[in-house]
Design an enzyme around this catalytic site. Structure first.
Site, PDB file in Angstrom:
ATOM      1  N   HIS A  27      -9.343   1.778   0.297  1.00 23.53           N
ATOM      2  CA  HIS A  27      -9.637   1.535   1.096  1.00 23.53           C
ATOM      3  C   HIS A  27     -10.847   1.492   2.128  1.00 23.53           C
ATOM      4  CE1 HIS A  27      -7.528  -2.030   3.693  1.00 23.53           C
ATOM      5  NE2 HIS A  27      -6.710  -2.479   2.212  1.00 23.53           N
ATOM      6  N   GLU A  50     -11.299  -3.713  -3.108  1.00 24.91           N
ATOM      7  CA  GLU A  50     -10.492  -2.569  -3.377  1.00 24.91           C
ATOM      8  C   GLU A  50     -10.263  -2.947  -4.846  1.00 24.91           C
ATOM      9  OE1 GLU A  50      -7.025  -3.092  -0.711  1.00 24.91           O
ATOM     10  OE2 GLU A  50      -8.344  -4.740   0.243  1.00 24.91           O
ATOM     11  N   HIS A  67       1.290  -1.615   0.367  1.00 27.19           N
ATOM     12  CA  HIS A  67      -0.039   0.182  -0.270  1.00 27.19           C
ATOM     13  C   HIS A  67       0.990   1.122  -0.219  1.00 27.19           C
ATOM     14  CE1 HIS A  67      -3.149  -2.744  -0.250  1.00 27.19           C
ATOM     15  NE2 HIS A  67      -3.983  -2.315   1.595  1.00 27.19           N
TER      16      HIS A  67
END
Length: 366
Positions: free
Chosen positions: A199, A330, A110
């Protein structure tokens, strides 16, 4: 757990970039639906999505709480590259390899230790998106940000609207993501990697976990993953999930953190997918609250995560959130696409180019 909603602050005007970090501002709210949605400049975060008096997204009571407690990435806009990069290394950009933070050993996850979800974005800027009032957040990611080469400009635009379908009021939240790589870069930097998503964790029920949620995924194609969450090959049928077949999330299973594929021809995925038709990724329903959620996107894939690793303490009026407190959908590009020659075209952004995507969340009670 879904919870009653406190009053929301009105949408403030976009301030100029501050010389020093200011105190966290109150949540921003698009005027189109002031009681339904709220966002935060930190991470361009989705803070509230209220349906029939319930906030169906996980978060914290105040903006300051996100800086201290948001290890699960509640509501954050994720980048520069969402999901995992094998070995925390990009094999080849601009003719050389690049080391990244291994914040999910041995992978980079991420965007690194302080990815875009942890940054202070400018905004909100009021505007319109497809005829609906919108709030836009912007961030300039500098060359070398978390190890990624090149300077890029990213924007996240949220637009809320109400639609009626067969007598049922449905709340729709659209998120449009855009990344531009300016022509002006330091010598030797002509390209970077980008994969942006949101997210948000959802809980449609009235309990501390997602147990009882009925889920239906539109595809059963997935990327087979190794023990580190890195693809071993291209798309193939998932071991457990069947397209269009509803399954129920329990207290402990099924435990999923998988990349499902909507577009199985990676060479034809454009860098900017916004002109593509929206496709349904997944739908959800919880019988106890009669709340429904549909997630649509222009993206070729989506990570479906059932929240096994959520572990945050009670914060103010918010209770502790533990394993399976929420689920995530996502939308984005293939996992570790930058390191796979056949996939890298969907994530490599070059000078003067534009990356884009759309995600639409629709929720209602019926």
């Amino acid at each position: 757990m879904a919870s009653p909603d406190p009053p929301l602050a009105p949408l403030p005007p976009a301030p100029p970039p501050p010389a020093t970090p200011p105190a966290p501002p109150p949540p921003a709210t698009p005027a189109a639906a002031p009681s339904a949605f709220a966002f935060l400049p930190r991470g361009a975060t989705l803070h509230r999505f209220s349906v029939a008096g319930r906030n169906i997204v996980l978060g914290f009571p105040s903006p300051a709480d996100y800086a201290e407690h948001n290890s699960p990435y509640f509501g954050e806009t994720i980048g520069r590259v969402a999901n995992r990069i094998r070995g925390a290394r990009i094999d080849n950009l601009n003719g050389r390899s690049h080391r990244l933070p291994a914040n999910n050993p041995p992978s980079s996850l991420h965007g690194g230790l302080h990815g875009w979800g942890k940054k202070a974005w400018r905004g909100p800027e009021p505007g319109l998106l497809r005829g609906s009032e919108a709030a836009t957040f912007r961030y300039r990611s500098p060359d070398g940000d978390e190890g990624y080469p090149g300077t890029v400009d990213v924007s996240a635009t949220y637009a809320g609207r109400t639609r009626w379908h067969e007598g049922t009021e449905k709340l729709e939240l659209e998120l449009e993501l855009e990344v531009r790589m300016p022509d002006e870069q330091r010598p030797g930097v002509d390209e970077t990697a980008v994969n942006v998503t949101n997210h948000t964790y959802f809980n449609l029920g009235d309990g501390p976990t997602v147990a009882g949620t009925e889920a239906t995924l539109s595809t059963d194609l997935a990327l087979p993953l190794d023990a580190d969450g890195i693809p071993r090959s291209g798309p193939s049928p998932h071991d457990l999930i069947r397209a269009g077949q509803t399954f129920t999330l329990g207290e402990s299973g099924p435990a999923l953190d998988d990349c499902f594929v909507l577009h199985a021809e990676p060479s034809t995925v454009p860098l900017d997918t916004r002109a593509a038709p929206l496709r349904t990724a997944a739908t959800f329903h919880h019988p106890s609250t009669q709340l429904h959620l549909e997630v649509r996107t222009t993206e070729p894939a989506f990570q479906f995560y059932t929240g096994e690793h959520v572990d945050v303490p009670a914060v103010g009026a918010a209770p502790a959130r533990r394993s399976r407190a929420g689920f995530c959908v996502e939308p984005g590009r293939y996992v570790d696409a930058v390191n796979v020659p056949e996939w890298r075209g969907m994530v490599v952004l070059r000078r003067g180019q534009v990356y884009g995507s759309r995600i639409v969340y629709t929720a209602w009670r019926a």
